[in-house]
Design a protein around this motif. Structure first.
Motif, short mmCIF file in Angstrom:
data_model
loop_
_atom_site.label_atom_id
_atom_site.label_comp_id
_atom_site.label_asym_id
_atom_site.label_seq_id
_atom_site.Cartn_x
_atom_site.Cartn_y
_atom_site.Cartn_z
N ASN A 774 1.06 -1.24 0.07
CA ASN A 774 -0.21 -0.17 -0.19
C ASN A 774 0.79 0.96 -0.18
N THR A 775 2.42 1.63 -0.40
CA THR A 775 2.95 2.27 -0.75
C THR A 775 2.65 3.34 0.77
N GLY A 776 2.74 2.72 2.31
CA GLY A 776 2.64 3.98 2.94
C GLY A 776 1.00 4.07 2.87
N GLY A 777 -0.14 4.06 3.05
CA GLY A 777 -0.99 4.25 1.98
C GLY A 777 -1.15 5.17 0.98
N THR A 778 -0.95 5.43 0.16
CA THR A 778 -0.82 5.84 -0.99
C THR A 778 -1.97 4.89 -2.04
N LEU A 779 -2.17 3.71 -2.01
CA LEU A 779 -2.59 2.71 -2.94
C LEU A 779 -3.94 1.86 -1.23
N PRO A 780 -5.07 2.46 -1.03
CA PRO A 780 -5.29 2.34 0.07
C PRO A 780 -6.42 0.92 -0.09
N TYR A 781 -6.68 0.27 -1.35
CA TYR A 781 -7.34 -0.97 -1.77
C TYR A 781 -6.46 -1.80 -2.77
N SER A 782 -7.63 -3.08 -2.23
CA SER A 782 -6.56 -4.24 -3.25
C SER A 782 -6.97 -4.50 -4.68
N THR A 783 -6.40 -4.64 -5.71
CA THR A 783 -6.79 -4.81 -7.09
C THR A 783 -7.45 -6.30 -7.48
N PHE A 784 -7.49 -7.08 -5.69
CA PHE A 784 -8.25 -8.34 -5.51
C PHE A 784 -9.31 -8.74 -5.97
N SER A 785 -9.81 -6.62 -5.26
CA SER A 785 -11.25 -6.91 -5.10
C SER A 785 -12.36 -6.68 -6.23
N PRO A 786 -13.68 -8.05 -6.34
CA PRO A 786 -13.86 -7.96 -7.53
C PRO A 786 -15.21 -7.26 -6.95
N TYR A 787 -15.38 -6.13 -6.87
CA TYR A 787 -16.38 -4.89 -7.76
C TYR A 787 -15.74 -3.48 -7.23
N GLY A 788 -14.35 -4.04 -7.52
CA GLY A 788 -13.78 -2.41 -7.37
C GLY A 788 -13.87 -1.46 -6.05
N PHE A 789 -13.04 -0.07 -6.14
CA PHE A 789 -13.50 0.37 -5.28
C PHE A 789 -13.56 1.84 -5.29
N ASN A 790 -14.81 2.22 -6.33
CA ASN A 790 -15.56 3.17 -6.87
C ASN A 790 -16.53 3.76 -6.25
N GLY A 791 -16.88 2.60 -5.49
CA GLY A 791 -18.44 3.71 -4.66
C GLY A 791 -20.05 4.00 -5.41
N ARG A 792 -20.44 4.40 -5.03
CA ARG A 792 -21.51 4.59 -5.54
C ARG A 792 -21.85 4.82 -6.97
N TYR A 793 -22.56 4.04 -8.28
CA TYR A 793 -22.26 5.40 -9.36
C TYR A 793 -23.39 5.21 -10.32
N LEU A 794 -23.98 6.19 -10.05
CA LEU A 794 -25.49 6.80 -10.68
C LEU A 794 -25.73 6.63 -12.19
N TYR A 795 -26.42 6.40 -13.10
CA TYR A 795 -26.28 6.89 -14.24
C TYR A 795 -27.97 6.90 -14.80
N ALA A 796 -27.88 6.55 -16.31
CA ALA A 796 -29.20 7.06 -16.65
C ALA A 796 -28.85 7.54 -18.94
N LYS A 797 -30.41 6.55 -19.21
CA LYS A 797 -30.20 6.26 -20.65
C LYS A 797 -31.42 6.75 -21.39
N ALA A 798 -30.90 6.20 -22.42
CA ALA A 798 -32.22 7.26 -23.32
C ALA A 798 -32.06 6.41 -24.44
N SER A 799 -33.14 5.35 -25.28
CA SER A 799 -33.37 4.57 -26.39
C SER A 799 -34.13 5.04 -27.19
N TYR A 800 -34.04 5.18 -28.61
CA TYR A 800 -35.08 4.77 -29.31
C TYR A 800 -35.48 3.75 -29.94
N ALA A 801 -36.12 3.12 -30.04
CA ALA A 801 -35.82 1.90 -31.55
C ALA A 801 -37.43 1.54 -32.46
N TRP A 802 -36.94 0.97 -33.09
CA TRP A 802 -37.85 0.76 -34.21
C TRP A 802 -38.26 -0.47 -35.01
#
Length: 802
Positions: A774-802
């Motif tokens: 973790n090099t003194g705390g500069t890299l606080p999270y493990s790369t093995f985390s199965p869901y990453g370490f980005n936290g909450r993510y919000l999104y929106a989508k719009a689609s048009y079908a024919w």
């Protein structure tokens, strides 16, 4: 760990005598009593849907498959909210792991996926049933799948996909190399009718990781009897950063600031594809598909402090320190052209398949320290390219065999494959002297073009022996130009006890050929290595097993990995709209190929390599390292409720648990033993056996009411271990629960969607300050985390079908 002592036969084939087969089947039933694990299937998938993966029959369905198979629709993939196929599959399949490594060179751009906790390159990827090529990138850093070069799932746009079929069983006898953990078959959309345009965007709750995308998928006619399905997709992903402040040295000019980056890279990706078919007559069709992807990423390397020691300035160009930036360009091209038809009662299919992946790298905001103030700040580091070319002919027919309830299916085929791997050198200043900080370029001595070819033949017979019992047998023989011959076989069966209950079982042996990348990847670069409990930057050489440097350190030619797969399952459908499947499995793999630990060389070995012109402080190479046994169970439960006013509610339960144990470790080379070095150390072994979650549970619900749809999912990711060579420094990360929610509304041809991934804003445990990189705390999270370490993510989508 005791040295490997198990005797091996001289033949690559694993014969199936009657005694051995009886023993394997007996073991299979014993395995069914092992601790349970589960995997997931779409809640709205039809059990009567015809499948094309793991069978040559034209009428095999999900419900009567002799091996566990998941069918995921485009709707399922879209409901996850992810723009990446790998991430979408990881949310839908508890048996699949797709972490988000950072500060990991090329792996930050080309992330690998694991099925059933095995190596990423032990899962075969198909597109429209055709073998997909693997990436040129070798995962050489301390991440999940270290040492592998698997297929890159994220080169295929989600908008182009009709469905994904995931076969969770060994299938080398049917498809050849790599199909040890299973097969992922991506089926592209087809037809001239209809289309869809979709816009999307999102960001994390911390205000970074901005994403935007636009995609179009539509069909056109080719004359009167043909069609083409087109896909265009463009997406951008902003970087994220969860690094901590640098508190290591109070004398540093930027002491206390966040200088490092740990998170997703900045990404731009353009994708194009076409899938087409043209009927030439009633019994003859010309078909093909083309897929192109270009992905550009900017990822951070490790922060270089201003002072190399005390108050000695590291580089006059950066008096406050600097963060090298890795700008990668990943191009992926695949084309298939085929002809299929019917002749004299035989269905046949012949095709030409060519695919390539190239990875070039520029290192920016950096310096070659040996050049001092005269150093450039940007370098071209070189290029990797992997190419696969195949010619195949498949044929199948139905046979009327006396005593059988229905005609049997006989399939025969042959395939020629040529693999090529190329390393191109970077500019001289990128590797001369100390080389570019962050990633030293490929040297002319590393460069080369490597190739091999193989020819294979297969036969497969599937039959309904009675109304209750169906069975199939497959055999495949391959001859590789570099390591020789190998034969694989598979026997599977399904027995219906009552219409609502059936049992299925399979036994097979398989193999995975060592990749050309594993055999030939060679480079010298600077890596962060833990030495005596502290993280240090060390010039490290990776050497192909045929190089003089690797041979001097005890390397031997790589052999194929061989496997034995056993599975036993049950499928229960008490009513039409409910089902439950449970499948126990055991996978034994011998001669698994691993990327060795960091061999920190003593002066004597450094001197030995220096005589060959190789100047490094540490070395690594690939080896047939150990034998393993993986045991687990996959379970899927689905239930469809028909509510009042035509509302529907679909529920899905999925769970996977598996454990991998080591049954033997290869003997340490004498030259390393004499110098107190271990080729396959504790950390290397446990990265391959303990770093993925031990279990994964998901519960999802899909509610539809008129124009509204609501999708919710709760996933529990089990604990995992980040191992070190010193057991006292191992860190076990606790289990976590992550919730996702999405809602959509359809009005006319428009569909509006919004969602939140990681609704409860869950992060993995932080890396402790006990030396776990973790090099003194500069890299606080493990790369093995199965869901990453980005936290909450919000999104929106719009689609048009024919």
């Amino acid at each position: 760990m005791k040295p490997y002592t198990k005797k091996r036969t001289t033949s690559d084939a694993i014969p199936f005598s009657r005694l051995q087969l009886s023993s394997l089947i007996a073991t299979l039933f014993i395995t069914g009593l092992s601790p349970v694990a589960f995997a997931q299937v779409s809640a709205d998938s039809d059990a009567a849907q015809v499948i094309v993966t793991g069978t040559r029959s034209v009428k095999r369905t999900v419900s009567d498959s002799e091996a566990p198979i998941d069918v995921l629709s485009n709707k399922d993939l879209q409901n996850t909210g992810s723009l990446e196929l790998g991430t979408a599959l990881a949310r839908l399949l508890p048996s699949l792991n797709f972490p988000r490594p950072a500060v990991a060179d090329g792996t930050s751009s080309n992330r690998p996926a694991q099925l059933r906790g095995l190596s990423p390159d032990q899962t075969l990827v198909l597109v429209n049933g055709k073998r997909w090529h693997t990436t040129a990138v070798v995962n050489v850093n301390g991440t999940a799948g270290r040492g592998s070069s698997p297929a890159d799932l994220n080169t295929i746009p989600v908008s182009a996909i009709e469905r994904v079929e995931v076969l969770r069983d060994g299938a080398a006898a049917q498809y050849g190399s790599d199909a040890i953990a299973g097969v992922i078959n991506i089926i592209l959309k087809k037809g001239a009718e209809g289309g869809e345009i979709q816009l999307g965007g999102g960001r994390t709750s911390q205000g970074d990781g901005n994403q935007r995308s636009i995609s179009a998928n539509f069909g056109t006619k080719l004359g009167d009897k043909g069609w083409a399905r087109w896909t265009v997709e463009q997406k951008h992903q902003g970087d994220t950063n969860r690094a901590g402040p640098d508190l290591r040295n109070p004398l540093e000019p930027l002491y206390g600031r966040v200088n490092q980056k740990q998170g997703d890279p900045d990404l731009e990706q353009t994708q194009f594809g076409v899938n087409a078919g043209l009927a030439l007559s009633d019994d003859l069709e010309l078909y093909g598909f083309l897929q192109y992807s270009q992905r550009k990423t900017d990822a951070a390397a490790t922060w270089r402090t201003a002072y190399s020691s005390g108050t000695t300035l590291r580089s006059p160009l950066y008096p406050q320190g600097f963060l090298p930036n890795l700008a990668a360009n990943n191009e992926d091209v695949s084309a298939v052209l085929g002809l299929k038809g019917k002749t004299a009662g035989w269905r046949w299919d012949t095709s030409f398949n060519s695919g390539s992946n190239s990875f070039s790298l520029d290192v920016n905001n950096t310096a070659n320290l040996s050049l001092g103030a005269a150093s450039p700040t940007s370098f071209y580091a070189g290029k990797l390219k992997n190419t696969q070319t195949l010619l195949n002919l498949d044929a199948a027919t139905e046979l009327d065999i006396p005593g059988l309830s229905n005609p049997a299916t006989l399939a025969l085929g042959t395939e020629y494959r040529r693999d090529q791997y190329a390393i191109s050198a970077g500019e001289a200043s990128s590797y001369s002297g100390s080389g570019a900080q962050g990633f030293s370029g490929f040297q002319p001595s590393n460069a080369g073009n490597f190739q091999r070819h193989n020819l294979s033949f297969y036969a497969n017979l599937e039959a309904e022996i009675s109304r209750q019992l169906s069975a199939s047998v497959a055999v495949r023989h391959e001859n590789y130009s570099d390591f020789g011959k190998v034969t694989s076989g598979k026997l599977s069966a399904r027995y219906v006890v009552v219409p609502e209950l059936a049992f299925r079982a399979a036994v097979s042996n398989g193999f995975r050929a060592p990749s050309l990348a594993q055999q030939n990847y060679t480079i010298s670069t600077t890596n962060l290595i833990t030495i005596n409990g502290s993280s240090q930057l060390v010039d490290t050489g990776t050497f192909g097993v045929a190089t003089a440097a690797a041979k001097a350190l005890g390397a031997k030619p790589l052999q194929a990995e061989t496997s034995r797969n056993l599975s036993l399952g049950t499928v229960w459908q008490p009513v039409r709209n409910a089902s439950l499947s449970v499948d126990a499995y055991q996978i034994d793999i011998d001669k698994r190929i691993l990327y060795s630990g960091n061999l920190v060389l003593p002066a004597s070995l450094q001197s030995l390599l220096a005589k060959q012109g190789v100047l490094v402080g540490a070395a690594r190479y690939f080896a047939n390292a150990f034998d393993t046994r993986t045991r687990g169970v996959d379970v899927v439960g689905t239930y469809q409720w028909q509510l009042a006013d035509k509302d529907t509610l679909g529920l899905t339960l999925g769970y996977n648990r598996n454990t991998t144990s080591v049954s033997g470790v290869a003997a340490n080379p004498d030259i390393l033993t004499q110098n107190n070095l271990t080729l396959i150390d504790k950390q290397t072994i446990e990265r391959a056996t303990l770093s993925s979650p031990k279990d994964k549970l998901s519960l999802s619900a899909d509610y539809a009411s008129g124009a509204w749809n609501l999708h919710t999912q709760v996933t529990r990711y089990g604990s995992f271990v980040s191992p070190q060579n010193n057991p006292a420094l191992d860190q076990t990360y606790s289990a976590n629960i992550v919730a996702d929610i999405a809602v959509s509304y359809r009005t006319g041809r428009w569909k509006l969607s919004a969602g939140i991934d990681n609704l409860n804003d869950k992060y993995p445990d932080k890396v402790t300050s006990n030396g776990n990189l973790n090099t003194g705390g500069t890299l606080p999270y493990s790369t093995f985390s199965p869901y990453g370490f980005n936290g909450r993510y919000l999104y929106a989508k719009a689609s048009y079908a024919w």
